[in-house]
Design an enzyme around this catalytic site. Structure first.
Site, PDB file in Angstrom:
ATOM      1  NE  ARG A 116      40.259 -86.801 -67.850  1.00 59.37           N
ATOM      2  CZ  ARG A 116      39.531 -87.512 -66.631  1.00 59.37           C
ATOM      3  NH1 ARG A 116      39.908 -88.694 -66.489  1.00 59.37           N
ATOM      4  NH2 ARG A 116      38.504 -86.992 -66.320  1.00 59.37           N
ATOM      5  CE  LYS A 170      41.506 -82.430 -64.880  1.00 57.98           C
ATOM      6  NZ  LYS A 170      40.396 -81.712 -65.625  1.00 57.98           N
ATOM      7  CG  HIS A 203      39.651 -83.933 -74.906  1.00 53.27           C
ATOM      8  ND1 HIS A 203      39.946 -84.536 -73.626  1.00 53.27           N
ATOM      9  CD2 HIS A 203      38.618 -83.238 -74.547  1.00 53.27           C
ATOM     10  CE1 HIS A 203      39.203 -84.161 -72.750  1.00 53.27           C
ATOM     11  NE2 HIS A 203      38.360 -83.484 -73.201  1.00 53.27           N
ATOM     12  NE  ARG A 210      37.619 -87.350 -71.465  1.00 52.15           N
ATOM     13  CZ  ARG A 210      37.570 -88.256 -70.314  1.00 52.15           C
ATOM     14  NH1 ARG A 210      37.535 -89.382 -70.580  1.00 52.15           N
ATOM     15  NH2 ARG A 210      36.945 -87.678 -69.383  1.00 52.15           N
ATOM     16  CG  HIS A 250      33.293 -86.192 -66.518  1.00 48.96           C
ATOM     17  ND1 HIS A 250      32.350 -86.258 -67.511  1.00 48.96           N
ATOM     18  CD2 HIS A 250      34.666 -86.241 -67.188  1.00 48.96           C
ATOM     19  CE1 HIS A 250      32.965 -86.052 -68.704  1.00 48.96           C
ATOM     20  NE2 HIS A 250      34.195 -85.901 -68.561  1.00 48.96           N
ATOM     21  CE1 TYR A 258      30.950 -85.728 -74.513  1.00 48.10           C
ATOM     22  CE2 TYR A 258      30.822 -85.986 -72.342  1.00 48.10           C
ATOM     23  CZ  TYR A 258      31.636 -85.800 -73.666  1.00 48.10           C
ATOM     24  OH  TYR A 258      33.058 -85.593 -73.410  1.00 48.10           O
TER      25      TYR A 258
END
Length: 457
Positions: A307, A329, A401, A404, A428, A437
């Protein structure tokens, strides 16, 4: 719902306490006068009227000369901290997070006390608490909301960005409700100036699901919030009322129990192909003084799928061999494994990195700006956009992003990385986020379509 005007005469002939008046008698140096001139220019360039027009010089003196914090200014002018932040930003007086922290830390150890006049009644407000304890009322928030935000920080371990987002959304919700329920009678008041400190538990217990629907409608129609923004507001409301019912025991019934989040249509992530990624890296100008730094940034994005905030926060002492520890995060720590390309890019950059004018604490960060400071997110966004354009892609959708997304797509499509491993690499929390994805292997789908026995007719 009553109309809220965008301007106010609240600060015309504003009455200060004696202590504040003393602070405002300071004489400005020539340098300060030039800064003040720029501040006024910033205001006039807005091309709109603001209620703080009458106190611009006062704001300048208190924030720039005396270094008062936004919390202190909010108490002086009897408005929310968020409103003060907007003023300072519009006037060009806003501070970086690092500078604001230094000011807060410095002022925390002083014993300054002064008054703030409100409606000609002088109330002694202790703006600095020498014991280092933040007084709850100074937040200008309902007590239950302040307690909820503290709970998110200390018990749930939410990141400062998440906590701030919840504070903004829930404050907006309460301001809306006060207008919606006819509790705002001052038509000269700006929406951001609506006081929500007086919202008590009885008010909260009377909130219905229909009130929340009205707020979401207001967010969409009046504030132009899209699906993602409204979904975030729903998440904040559900979390808040769940806390009020289950932890704080303030309400018996949760009005958000049957509240559904706006349906967010899943879209394929935008990403660069393998050839486009190679072209991007090879298109950088090797004669540029920032070549090795920018090449390192793009290499880390395209190989590790970090990120933006994670990349800007990389510290040298967190690189051990081929492993890098980053804070992701939600303040979650995770390990990133650096491949040969990343290690080589970092090594080459460090050979040329100039930290001669950097402060000792800034030297601890891997990526430095031209001003010898840890590189910030906006700088990275701009350099990514520049290099994307220079490579011939010319697509404004390619942000950090999206790089990423590119790393994740290349790992899944060309690296045969399974979905669980990809989830861990990207950090995640929920695998459903990673599953966007799984669409990317178009060749398999193309072969499947061609395998239909009718395809050759």
């Amino acid at each position: 719902m009553s109309e809220i005007r965008n301007t106010t005469n609240k600060y015309k002939d504003f009455a200060y306490s004696d202590d504040i008046t003393k602070l405002l008698t300071v004489e400005l140096s020539n340098k300060d006068k030039k800064k003040l001139h720029i501040t006024y220019s910033n205001y006039y360039n807005l091309g709109v009227s603001r209620g703080y027009e009458y106190i611009i010089e006062d704001i300048f003196k208190l924030s720039e000369i005396h270094k008062l914090t936004t919390s202190q200014l909010s108490l002086i002018y009897d408005t929310g901290v968020r409103n003060i932040q907007i003023w300072l930003k519009e006037l060009g007086l806003n501070r970086s997070i690092k500078k604001a922290k230094k000011i807060n830390k410095k002022n925390f150890h002083t014993d300054i006390e002064f008054n703030s006049d409100k409606n000609s009644n002088s109330n002694n407000l202790t703006l600095i608490n020498k014991f280092g304890i933040e007084i709850l009322e100074s937040k200008n928030l309902p007590q239950s909301l302040s307690s909820f935000l503290d709970y998110l920080e200390t018990i749930k371990g939410k990141s400062p960005n998440t906590i701030k987002a919840y504070e903004i959304d829930l404050s907006l919700f309460f301001k809306f409700l006060k207008v919606y329920k006819g509790l705002v009678t001052d038509t000269d008041l700006e929406f951001e100036e609506i006081d929500i400190k007086d919202i008590n538990n009885d008010f909260i217990r009377n909130i219905k699901l229909t009130d929340i629907y009205a707020f979401l409608s207001f967010s969409e129609k009046q504030r132009g919030n899209g699906t993602y923004a409204r979904a975030r507001k729903v998440a904040a409301l559900k979390s808040y009322f769940k806390y009020l019912q289950g932890k704080a025991k303030i309400i018996d019934e949760n009005p958000t129990f049957d509240l559904e989040s706006p349906k967010i249509s899943k879209r394929h992530p935008i990403y660069l192909t393998l050839d486009e990624s190679i072209n991007l890296l090879s298109s950088l100008d090797k004669k540029s003084k920032n070549y090795h730094r920018d090449y390192c940034i793009l290499t880390l994005f395209l190989n590790c799928g970090m990120r933006l905030s994670e990349l800007c926060g990389i510290r040298l002492d967190k690189i051990k061999g081929d492993t890098l520890t980053i804070i992701g995060k939600g303040n979650k720590e995770r390990t990133v494994y650096l491949n040969d390309a990343c290690l080589k890019a970092i090594e080459n950059y460090l050979k040329f990195r100039d930290d001669s004018k950097a402060l000792p604490e800034d030297k601890e960060y891997l990526l430095l700006s031209s001003r010898f400071k840890p590189i910030n997110k906006r700088t990275v966004e701009l350099l990514v956009k520049k290099h994307i354009t220079n490579s011939g892609l010319e697509n404004e959708k390619y942000t950090p992003h999206k790089l990423r997304h590119t790393a994740a797509t290349l790992l899944y499509k060309h690296g045969n990385v399974d979905i669980r491993s990809l989830q861990s690499i990207l950090g995640h929390e929920n695998i459903s986020t990673t599953q966007i994805y799984t669409h990317v292997d178009e060749e398999i789908l193309r072969e499947a379509a061609n395998s239909n026995p009718l395809s050759k007719l």
